[in-house]
Design an enzyme around this catalytic site. Structure first.
Site, PDB file in Angstrom:
ATOM      1  N   ASP A  25       0.843  -1.193   0.033  1.00 11.78           N
ATOM      2  CA  ASP A  25       0.159  -0.043   0.143  1.00 11.78           C
ATOM      3  C   ASP A  25       1.068   1.204  -0.068  1.00 11.78           C
ATOM      4  O   ASP A  25       2.035   1.250   0.994  1.00 11.78           O
ATOM      5  CB  ASP A  25      -0.921  -0.010   1.137  1.00 11.78           C
ATOM      6  CG  ASP A  25      -1.924   0.960   1.334  1.00 11.78           C
ATOM      7  OD1 ASP A  25      -2.705   1.216   0.575  1.00 11.78           O
ATOM      8  OD2 ASP A  25      -1.755   1.880   2.264  1.00 11.78           O
ATOM      9  N   GLU A  73       1.676  -0.596  -4.834  1.00 10.07           N
ATOM     10  CA  GLU A  73       1.096   0.441  -5.430  1.00 10.07           C
ATOM     11  C   GLU A  73       1.869   1.751  -5.273  1.00 10.07           C
ATOM     12  O   GLU A  73       2.094   2.400  -4.413  1.00 10.07           O
ATOM     13  CB  GLU A  73      -0.212   0.778  -4.433  1.00 10.07           C
ATOM     14  CG  GLU A  73      -1.260   1.766  -4.911  1.00 10.07           C
ATOM     15  CD  GLU A  73      -1.784   2.606  -3.604  1.00 10.07           C
ATOM     16  OE1 GLU A  73      -2.956   3.222  -3.938  1.00 10.07           O
ATOM     17  OE2 GLU A  73      -1.686   2.477  -2.311  1.00 10.07           O
TER      18      GLU A  73
HETATM   19  C1  GLC Z   1      -3.949   3.206  -0.644  1.00 14.23           C
HETATM   20  C2  GLC Z   1      -5.422   2.356  -0.474  1.00 14.23           C
HETATM   21  C3  GLC Z   1      -6.698   3.348  -0.135  1.00 14.23           C
HETATM   22  C4  GLC Z   1      -6.329   3.934   1.247  1.00 14.23           C
HETATM   23  C5  GLC Z   1      -5.109   4.532   1.270  1.00 14.23           C
HETATM   24  C6  GLC Z   1      -4.576   4.726   2.908  1.00 14.23           C
HETATM   25  O1  GLC Z   1      -4.210   4.216  -1.392  1.00 14.23           O
HETATM   26  O2  GLC Z   1      -5.444   1.986  -1.805  1.00 14.23           O
HETATM   27  O3  GLC Z   1      -7.773   2.589  -0.310  1.00 14.23           O
HETATM   28  O4  GLC Z   1      -7.222   4.666   1.603  1.00 14.23           O
HETATM   29  O5  GLC Z   1      -4.238   3.655   0.804  1.00 14.23           O
HETATM   30  O6  GLC Z   1      -4.022   3.488   3.276  1.00 14.23           O
END
Ligand code: GLC
Length: 540
Positions: free
Chosen positions: A214, A275
Site C-alpha cells: 500500500d 501501489e
Molecule cells: C491506498 C489504498 C486506499 C487507502 C490508502 C490509505 O491508497 O488503496 O484505499 O485509503 O492507501 O491507506
C-alpha cells in the site's frame, strides 16, 4: 535461508520463470464480496464460498484488501494489528481455509500490507502517546509546532485538512498522510523496518504468495520539512497531486527501502506488487529496479477517458520504461471502475472489455477488480449513504470511492445474494439481475463468458507471453486514426476506440480472440468494429 512452509503451494509449471511472470490478478475488496455472517459486511469465508467462480475465471492470483483487525475508519487501511486476521473477517481459520482452497486450484494469494501508517488503536501508537520517552515514540513522525504554535509546515493530508494533528499532552504534532486516526510510521527508524520485516516473514511462513504494498511511494518525508509549492493550472490532476504531496510522497530515497523486502520475498518465491501512485512512469520505474519491488502498478492509467490518444500517452511510455514489470489496473477500490470511466452502461461495459483485452496483452501484470468480469460500472451511492471518509469528512469533495466498492452481485435474490442482512454500502440503484454472476453464467455472450474465454485463450498464446518486446503499429502515430495497436511476439493486438474500420495486417493472420463479435480477419485485413480489441496471430 528460510524454513519452507509446511503446506503445499501451487506447482510452478516452468522453473526458469517466476510464477508471476505472466500472471493475471484479481482484486477482492473483501468487505464487498460476500457476507456469510449476516452483518452486511463481506468476510474471508465469503471469498472461500466463491473460489470456484474465481477459478473458472482463469486468474492466477487473488489480492485481498486488508482483513486485519481494524477500527475500519478507512475500511481496513487503518491496521490495529498486522499479525492476524480480524475475527469479524473470519479469523485465521478462514484465512487458512481460503489459502488452501486457492492453492488447490493453482491460484496464489496476495495480502495487502500497509506499511506507511497504522491505526491510532495500534499498540505501538497507544504506547507512543504516553509521552516523548515512550518505547514506541520514534515509531511515528513527531515535530514541534511552528513558531506560531500551528502545524510544523503547510503539508495537507490526502483525505483533507492538515497532515499534522496536535497531541495536546506532549505539545508535539504527529504526521498523517491520510486520516488523523492513521498516524504515519517513521521509516527512518531502523526498529520500524525490523518490525515490518518480521510481519512479512510471518505471513510468508503462513504460506501467502506475496503482498500488494500500500502507498509504496509514501514511507519517507522530506528531512528538511520544507513547505510544498502550490500546483499551477496547467498541471494534470496527477501532476498537481505529485507536487502537492511531494513533502511525503515519492522521496528519492524510498525505493531503496524495498531491497531488504525483496531479499525476504525471494526466499519464499513471493511477489511484491507495489501501489506506486506517481504520475511519471520513469519515477514509478525506480521502484522496480533490480533488487527492489517485482512489480509496480501504473495507476494514472485509471484516469483516462475512452480516448485513443489519452490511453496511448499512458501505455506507450509505461511499456517502454516498465520492462514487463508494470502492473496494469483495469479498476480498483480507489478509482471509478473502467465501465464508468468509459461511458457507463452497455457502452462502458463493451469498452471496458476491449480495454482489458488490450492491457492483458501488454508485458506485465493485468489486474482486475472483482466485478470487472461482469462489465460493472460504479454502483450509485447517494451522498447520504456514503461510507468513504473522503466523502464523509469533506463536504466539498466529489472524488469519494464508494462507487467502485458496492457489493458484488451474485444472483437475482434480495441483496443480489451478497448478504442476508443490510449491506454496509448500497448495492447501487443502477444494478439489475443482468449484472449478476448467475444470470451472466447462463448467457454465452455475457461479459463474464467473454472474459473467461479470453483468459483461457490468453494463457495459450505462448509466442506472445514469451517476450516483453513490443513494437507499436504505424497507425498509432496517425493523428486521425482511432486505433492503438502493437505486436508482441507472434500476436498483433489492435484496439479500436472509434467507429468500425479496417486494419492492414503485416501478413495473413488468424483471429484468436476479440472483445466483441465485430472482428473478422480475411487474409491480411482485419475488419474491426467499434470499441473492440482483436488479437491476431501471425504465423511463422
Ligand atoms: C491506498 C489504498 C486506499 C487507502 C490508502 C490509505 O491508497 O488503496 O484505499 O485509503 O492507501 O491507506
Amino acid at each position: 535461508m528460510s524454513t519452507a512452509p509446511s503446506h503445499s503451494r501451487p506447482a510452478r509449471p516452468d522453473h526458469a520463470q517466476p510464477w508471476y511472470r505472466n500472471a493475471v490478478g484479481y482484486q477482492v475488496y473483501v468487505r464487498s464480496f460476500a457476507d456469510t455472517t449476516g452483518n452486511g459486511i463481506g468476510d474471508v469465508w465469503g471469498v472461500l464460498d466463491h473460489v470456484e467462480h474465481i477459478a473458472t475465471l482463469g486468474v492466477d492470483f487473488v489480492w485481498l484488501n486488508p482483513v486485519y483487525p481494524s477500527p475500519g475508519l478507512d475500511h481496513g487501511y487503518d491496521v490495529a494489528d498486522y499479525t492476524t486476521i480480524a475475527d469479524d473477517m473470519g479469523g485465521m481459520e478462514a484465512f487458512t481455509a481460503l489459502r488452501d482452497a486457492l492453492h488447490d486450484h493453482g491460484i496464489r494469494l496476495l495480502m495487502d500490507i500497509v506499511p506507511g501508517h497504522t491505526s491510532d488503536q495500534h499498540a505501538w501508537f497507544r504506547d507512543a502517546l504516553t509521552g516523548p520517552d515512550a518505547h514506541h515514540r520514534d515509531f511515528y513522525v513527531w515535530r514541534d509546532p511552528a513558531p506560531d504554535g500551528g502545524p510544523p509546515n503547510n503539508w495537507e493530508s490526502i483525505f483533507g485538512g492538515p497532515a499534522w494533528t496536535l497531541d495536546e499532552a506532549s505539545g508535539q504534532y504527529f504526521m498523517h498522510r491520510f486520516l488523523p486516526e492513521q498516524p504515519d510510521l517513521n521509516w527512518r527508524n531502523p526498529a520500524v523496518r525490523t518490525a515490518m520485516e518480521q510481519v512479512l516473514r510471518q505471513w510468508f511462513e503462513r504460506g501467502i504468495d506475496g503482498f500488494r504494498v500500500d502507498v509504496a511511494q509514501g514511507m519517507l518525508a522530506d528531512p528538511d520539512w520544507a513547505d510544498t509549492a502550490d500546483p499551477t493550472p496547467d498541471m494534470t490532476r496527477d501532476e498537481a497531486n505529485d507536487l502537492r504531496f511531494s513533502g511525503y510522497m515519492g522521496r528519492p530515497e524510498t525505493p531503496e527501502l524495498y531491497r531488504s523486502w525483496r531479499a525476504i520475498a525471494d526466499d519464499y518465491d513471493a511477489l511484491l506488487l507495489g501501489e506506486v501512485y506517481l504520475s511519471s512512469p520513469e519515477l514509478v520505474a525506480t521502484y522496480i529496479e533490480p533488487g527492489l519491488l517485482h512489480r509496480a502498478f501504473f495507476l494514472p492509467l485509471q484516469h483516462t477517458d475512452w480516448d485513443r490518444d489519452e490511453v496511448a500517452a499512458m501505455i506507450r511510455p509505461g511499456v517502454d520504461v516498465g520492462h514487463g514489470q508494470f502492473a496494469w489496473p483495469q479498476s480498483s477500490h480507489d478509482d471509478p471502475r473502467a465501465g464508468s470511466r468509459f461511458g457507463g452502461g452497455a457502452v462502458g461495459a463493451r469498452r471496458a472489455l476491449a480495454f482489458f483485452h488490450l492491457i492483458a496483452c501488454l508485458p506485465g501484470t493485468p489486474v482486475m477488480l472483482a466485478g470487472d468480469e461482469l462489465g460493472l460500472d460504479n454502483g450509485t451511492v447517494p451522498r447520504t449513504d456514503a461510507e468513504d471518509p473522503v466523502t464523509v469528512r469533506n463536504a466539498d469533495r466529489d472524488d469519494g470511492r464508494d462507487g467502485s466498492r458496492t457489493p458484488m452481485p451474485w444472483n437475482d435474490t434480495p441483496n443480489f445474494g451478497f448478504t442476508s442482512g443490510t449491506p454496509w454500502l448500497p448495492l447501487g440503484s443502477n444494478r439489475g439481475p443482468g449484472d449478476t454472476v448467475e444470470v451472466q453464467s447462463r448467457e454465452p455472450d455475457s461479459p463474464l463468458h467473454r472474459m473467461r474465454r479470453f483468459l483461457a485463450t490468453r494463457s495459450t498464446l505462448a509466442g506472445m507471453l514469451a517476450t516483453d518486446e513490443v513494437t507499436w503499429l504505424a497507425t498509432d502515430d496517425e493523428p486521425t486514426s482511432t486505433l492503438l495497436g502493437l505486436r508482441r511476439g507472434d500476436v498483433v493486438v489492435v484496439c479500436n476506440f472509434g467507429a468500425a474500420t479496417t486494419v492492414d495486417l503485416p501478413g495473413d493472420g488468424e483471429l484468436v480472440a476479440a472483445s466483441s463479435d465485430d472482428a473478422e480477419v480475411d487474409g491480411a485485413r482485419l475488419e474491426l468494429g467499434t470499441d473492440t480489441t482483436a488479437l491476431v496471430r501471425m504465423p511463422g
